[in-house]
Scaffold this active site. Structure first.
Site, PDB file in Angstrom:
ATOM      1  N   SER A   1     -32.547  82.069  17.161  1.00 42.41           N
ATOM      2  CA  SER A   1     -31.544  82.453  16.175  1.00 42.41           C
ATOM      3  C   SER A   1     -31.504  83.940  15.859  1.00 42.41           C
ATOM      4  CB  SER A   1     -31.766  81.675  14.870  1.00 42.41           C
ATOM      5  OG  SER A   1     -31.498  80.308  15.053  1.00 42.41           O
TER       6      SER A   1
ATOM      7  N   SER B   1     -27.941  81.296  14.928  1.00 40.99           N
ATOM      8  CA  SER B   1     -27.587  81.111  13.522  1.00 40.99           C
ATOM      9  C   SER B   1     -27.638  82.392  12.711  1.00 40.99           C
ATOM     10  CB  SER B   1     -28.502  80.052  12.889  1.00 40.99           C
ATOM     11  OG  SER B   1     -29.804  80.537  12.696  1.00 40.99           O
TER      12      SER B   1
ATOM     13  N   LYS C   1     -29.716  87.582   5.767  1.00 38.81           N
ATOM     14  CA  LYS C   1     -29.086  86.283   6.028  1.00 38.81           C
ATOM     15  C   LYS C   1     -29.030  85.465   4.746  1.00 38.81           C
ATOM     16  CE  LYS C   1     -29.711  82.515   9.448  1.00 38.81           C
ATOM     17  NZ  LYS C   1     -30.635  82.056  10.520  1.00 38.81           N
TER      18      LYS C   1
END
Length: 283
Positions: free
Chosen positions: A205, A181, A88
Site C-alpha cells: 500500500s 491504498s 493518510k
C-alpha cells in the site's frame, strides 16, 4: 512562487534557514495548490480533509516565532521544523479538529480521543499537518476488487500522470489507477500538495503508489514504528511508511518515527563493503 512540484523537504528547510522565507509563507502556497488541483483543475481527489486555515497559520507562526527567539536565525526542532506533511486518513488527529474517516461514511463526523503516536511525534518535531489524504476505503479492508484509491468519502484518487483518469474497465491495480491504498498520500506529494506524506502498508500500500507516482518510498519492518492510533488492517503486517521526492526526506521523517536512526549515504561516501544481491527468477 515556490516550485512545489519538485521541491523536497530538505530543500525547503534550506530556504527556511538561509532566506527570508517563513513557515507562514509556505502554509499559504501549499493549500493554494490543493485548492487548485484537488477538486478543481486536475481533479486529483487526493485530499479528504484539511484543518482550518487559521489553525494551520497559527501553527506556522508558533514555529516561526520559536526560530526568531533562537541565537542563530533558525535552529528549530530539526529538519522537519515548519515543514508541511500530509497523512493518510487512517491516523487519528483530534487535536487538529479533523475526522478520521478511513474513507468510510460510517466514520464520517467521528473524532478519536487522542492523536496517533506518529502524529504526536511529527508535531513534536515541528512538522505542520497540512491535510489528510484519500485512500482505498478502510485501507482496502472493505472487500476485494476495490479500485485503488477509491473511497466513499473521498471519491476516486487520480494519478497526476494519467490523462483521462482511471479507466472505466480498470482492474483494481490497473495501470491507470494510482495503485495501493495509500495512493492519496503519494499523489499529494507528486502533485505538489506537500513535500512528504505518511501512508500505511500491510502489503504494497505504500510501495505500489510510490512506483506509480515516481517517488521514493520506505516501508520499515513491522514494529519499527508505533502504530497506536492508526486504523488496523492486519496486526502481523501493519506498518507506517513515508513517501517523498528524495531519500534525505525519507530519513528525516523515519528518524522521527523510529526508535533508531537511519543514515543517508552521501555521493562522496565510500561504497566499500556494500553488497548487492540479485534474485534469479529462473532458478
Amino acid at each position: 512562487m515556490l516550485p512545489l512540484l519538485r521541491l523536497t523537504a530538505s530543500e525547503l528547510q534550506h530556504l527556511l534557514t538561509t532566506t527570508s522565507l517563513t513557515s507562514q509563507d509556505i502554509t499559504l502556497q501549499y493549500p493554494s495548490q490543493i485548492s487548485t488541483h484537488n477538486h478543481a483543475g486536475a481533479c486529483l481527489n487526493a485530499i479528504i480533509s484539511v484543518p482550518s486555515d487559521g489553525q494551520v497559520l497559527a501553527r506556522a507562526k508558533l514555529l516561526d516565532d520559536e526560530c526568531s527567539q533562537s541565537a542563530s536565525r533558525r535552529v528549530g526542532r530539526g529538519p522537519l521544523h515548519g515543514i508541511p506533511v500530509v497523512v493518510k486518513d487512517q491516523f487519528c488527529t483530534p487535536s487538529l479538529g479533523m475526522d478520521t474517516t478511513c474513507g468510510s461514511f460510517l466514520l464520517k463526523g467521528q473524532k478519536a480521543i487522542e492523536d496517533a503516536v506518529a502524529i504526536q511525534k511529527l508535531q513534536d518535531a515541528g512538522a505542520i499537518i497540512l491535510a489528510k489524504a484519500n485512500l482505498t476505503e478502510l485501507g482496502h479492508k472493505k472487500g476485494i476488487k476495490l479500485t485503488s484509491g477509491w473511497s466513499a468519502v473521498g471519491g476516486q484518487t487520480q494519478s497526476p500522470y494519467v490523462r483521462g483518469g482511471v479507466r472505466s474497465d480498470a482492474m483494481p491495480l490497473g495501470h491507470s489507477t494510482p495503485a495501493g491504498s495509500s495512493s492519496g498520500s503519494a499523489v499529494a506529494v507528486a502533485a505538489g500538495f506537500c513535500p512528504v506524506a505518511l501512508g500505511t502498508e500491510s502489503d504494497g500500500s505504500v510501495m505500489f503508489p510510490c512506483t506509480r507516482a515516481g517517488l521514493y518510498g520506505f516501508k520499515p519492518g513491522r514494529g519499527k514504528t508505533d502504530y497506536t492510533g492508526v486504523q488496523p488492517g492486519g496486526e502481523p503486517y501493519d506498518t507506517i511508511g513515508v513517501m517523498a521526492k528524495g531519500c534525505e526526506d525519507i530519513s528525516s521523517v523515519m528518524n522521527v518515527l523510529m526508535n533508531e536512526q537511519l543514515q543517508v549515504r552521501s555521493s562522496g561516501d565510500s561504497w566499500e563493503g556494500v553488497r548487492v544481491g540479485l534474485v534469479d527468477l529462473r532458478q
